[in-house]
Design a protein around this motif. Structure first.
Motif, short mmCIF file in Angstrom:
data_model
loop_
_atom_site.label_atom_id
_atom_site.label_comp_id
_atom_site.label_asym_id
_atom_site.label_seq_id
_atom_site.Cartn_x
_atom_site.Cartn_y
_atom_site.Cartn_z
N ASP A 1 9.35 21.06 10.60
CA ASP A 1 10.13 19.84 10.83
C ASP A 1 11.27 19.71 9.83
N VAL A 2 11.12 20.39 8.69
CA VAL A 2 12.04 20.19 7.57
C VAL A 2 12.93 21.41 7.35
N VAL A 3 12.33 22.60 7.31
CA VAL A 3 13.10 23.82 7.02
C VAL A 3 14.13 24.04 8.13
N GLY A 4 15.36 24.16 7.74
CA GLY A 4 16.44 24.35 8.71
C GLY A 4 17.06 23.07 9.23
N ASP A 5 16.54 21.92 8.81
CA ASP A 5 17.12 20.63 9.20
C ASP A 5 17.50 19.87 7.93
N PRO A 6 18.74 19.96 7.49
CA PRO A 6 19.13 19.34 6.22
C PRO A 6 19.03 17.82 6.24
N ASP A 7 18.96 17.21 7.43
CA ASP A 7 18.87 15.75 7.51
C ASP A 7 17.43 15.23 7.45
N ALA A 8 16.46 16.11 7.62
CA ALA A 8 15.07 15.66 7.73
C ALA A 8 14.55 14.94 6.49
N PRO A 9 14.77 15.45 5.28
CA PRO A 9 14.19 14.75 4.12
C PRO A 9 14.68 13.31 3.98
N ALA A 10 15.98 13.10 4.13
CA ALA A 10 16.51 11.73 4.01
C ALA A 10 16.02 10.85 5.14
N ARG A 11 15.92 11.42 6.34
CA ARG A 11 15.44 10.64 7.48
C ARG A 11 14.00 10.16 7.24
N ILE A 12 13.18 11.03 6.69
CA ILE A 12 11.79 10.66 6.40
C ILE A 12 11.73 9.63 5.28
N ALA A 13 12.50 9.86 4.23
CA ALA A 13 12.50 8.90 3.12
C ALA A 13 12.99 7.53 3.58
N ASP A 14 13.94 7.50 4.49
CA ASP A 14 14.48 6.23 4.98
C ASP A 14 13.48 5.42 5.79
N LEU A 15 12.38 6.03 6.18
CA LEU A 15 11.34 5.27 6.87
C LEU A 15 10.71 4.22 5.96
N GLY A 16 10.76 4.49 4.65
CA GLY A 16 10.13 3.60 3.70
C GLY A 16 8.83 4.13 3.14
N VAL A 17 8.49 5.40 3.45
CA VAL A 17 7.29 6.01 2.88
C VAL A 17 7.60 6.52 1.48
N ARG A 18 6.56 6.62 0.67
CA ARG A 18 6.71 7.16 -0.68
C ARG A 18 6.25 8.61 -0.77
N GLU B 1 -4.42 2.63 1.14
CA GLU B 1 -3.23 3.39 1.47
C GLU B 1 -3.11 3.50 2.98
N LEU B 2 -1.91 3.90 3.43
CA LEU B 2 -1.65 4.15 4.85
C LEU B 2 -1.26 5.60 5.06
N ARG B 3 -1.68 6.15 6.21
CA ARG B 3 -1.19 7.44 6.68
C ARG B 3 -0.62 7.25 8.07
N LEU B 4 0.49 7.91 8.33
CA LEU B 4 1.18 7.78 9.61
C LEU B 4 1.28 9.15 10.27
N TYR B 5 0.75 9.25 11.47
CA TYR B 5 0.77 10.50 12.21
C TYR B 5 1.71 10.33 13.41
N MET C 1 0.84 -1.19 0.00
CA MET C 1 0.00 0.00 0.00
C MET C 1 0.87 1.25 0.00
N ARG C 2 0.42 2.25 -0.73
CA ARG C 2 1.11 3.53 -0.70
C ARG C 2 1.02 4.12 0.70
N THR C 3 2.14 4.62 1.19
CA THR C 3 2.20 5.11 2.56
C THR C 3 2.71 6.55 2.58
N SER C 4 2.03 7.38 3.36
CA SER C 4 2.44 8.77 3.53
C SER C 4 2.50 9.08 5.02
N THR C 5 3.41 9.97 5.40
CA THR C 5 3.46 10.44 6.77
C THR C 5 3.20 11.93 6.81
N PHE C 6 2.54 12.37 7.86
CA PHE C 6 2.28 13.79 8.06
C PHE C 6 3.54 14.47 8.58
#
Length: 392
Positions: free
Chosen positions: A11-28, A366-370, A1-6
């Motif tokens: 959470d992202v602006v000013g944290d250069p590691d955030a996008p990769a950390r979120i992608a590494d969860l396995g969400v699309r 689909e899944l949503r993760l909060y 199932m397609r998965t998204s997280t809120f």
């Protein structure tokens, strides 16, 4: 199932590691806040802050001055919690990590609007105003929220939107220093406390042949025994028991018609603004009388209007949430099961894999993760393991 997280932009602006950390969860996909209510949020990994206080409901991008010229109400720009075009900056960073970005738009939930424009708010049967709850029956409110859905929903780099509070809001509200739990109120009593008696709603009851003063008096009479002993009764039969079947049917006819019309208008406004293939989902509850962030809908109606729904499925609620949509979905309908994954907020990241499998058996597509920004490192590790087990 397609998965998204809120995720919030902060959470992202000013944290250069955030996008990769979120992608590494396995969400699309990420569902990124574009218009959001006031909140105080933890940012446990951000290099520059740990607490973000969004002082009022705001859009998290610069609103279009030409679009809103001469219009009232209009959206409030964000303060320093989301400066500039925070949404776009976050969306571009997330897309750079290979994630699809959909917008997250909160509509009928705005305490600043109610404080500055009391005439826009829901008024209960006792005459109390709920400043956090704009009344969607009011033409100026509905027009404002419909326009907001279009502007906030269709942002650059965005492939779809999820509309929260796209309908009636009411009594229930996370409020600072809340002192409302002294009398137990089940969802039937909360519904009665959510019925609106503003001038427009009073006219609505009158148009259906009822004296609005008598309707309000009936609601107050129905609640008298609740104030004495409390009530945990839930479900529409409990509403009918408290209010009486005839009066319950009358208020439901008014409110249901308003909600369906508003939902149709909001979705149509988004689609008029969006490119082909843009996905429009509503945060919803299949019990049409319910109010709040996951607003009550008629499953047959809403699946003929929007591309699908996002449903709160945590705590064993998946059968009750997903089941009513089964007979009305088409081959393209999205039924997204939303699970909390923040342990400190009652989520269950440790059971996510099993919960997701069960939701799929019940029809979830689909899944949503909060919520990836709020979760602890341990919670995120559990999510990563669950999504790996599920195959992404």
């Amino acid at each position: 199932m397609r998965t998204s997280t809120f995720v919030y932009p902060w959470d992202v602006v000013g944290d250069p590691d955030a996008p990769a950390r979120i992608a590494d969860l396995g969400v699309r996909q990420v569902t990124l806040a574009a218009a959001y209510h006031s909140t105080r949020a933890l940012t446990p990994r951000h290099p520059r802050h740990r607490i973000v206080t969004a002082e009022h409901a705001a859009v998290l991008y610069p609103p279009d001055a030409a679009r809103w010229a001469g219009r009232e109400p209009r959206p409030y720009p964000a303060g320093d919690w989301a400066p500039g075009d925070a949404y776009r900056a976050a969306a571009e960073a997330l897309a750079g990590a290979g994630l699809d970005v959909h917008s997250w738009v909160v509509l009928a939930h705005n305490s600043r609007l109610g404080a500055e424009r009391p005439d826009t708010s829901v008024v209960n049967a006792y005459g109390d105003r709920y400043p956090w709850a704009p009344c969607v029956a009011r033409p100026d409110v509905a027009a404002y929220l419909t326009e907001l859905a279009a502007e906030a929903g269709v942002r650059p780099g965005t492939g779809g939107t999820e509309l929260e509070s796209c309908g009636w809001y009411g009594f229930g509200h996370l409020h600072a220093h809340d002192k409302t739990a002294g009398v137990a109120l089940g969802d039937a009593a909360q519904y009665l406390m959510s019925l609106c008696f503003c001038t427009v709603c009073r006219e609505g009851y009158a148009a259906l042949g009822a004296d609005p003063d008598e309707v309000a008096a009936g609601v107050r009479r129905s609640l008298e025994p609740v104030w004495a002993t409390g009530s945990q009764e839930s479900g529409w039969p409990a509403v009918e028991k408290l209010l009486g079947a005839d009066l319950a049917a009358l208020v439901d006819a008014w409110r249901g018609g308003v909600a369906r019309g508003f939902q149709e208008a909001a979705v149509a406004a988004v689609r008029a603004e969006a490119p082909p293939g843009f996905q429009v989902l509503l945060h919803a509850d299949p019990a049409s009388y319910r109010v709040g962030a996951n607003t009550g809908v008629d499953p047959a109606h809403i699946l003929g209007v929007a591309d699908g729904v996002v449903l709160p499925c945590g705590g064993g609620a998946a059968p009750a949430m997903l089941g009513p949509f089964a007979d009305h979905r088409t081959g393209t309908s999205v039924l997204a099961a939303n699970f909390g994954v923040v342990s400190g907020m009652g989520g269950g990241p440790a059971t996510l894999a099993d919960d997701a499998v069960r939701a799929a058996e019940l029809g979830a597509t689909e899944l949503r993760l909060y919520h990836a920004g709020l979760a602890s490192d341990a919670d995120l590790a559990a999510v990563r393991a669950a999504l790996s087990q599920l195959g992404g």
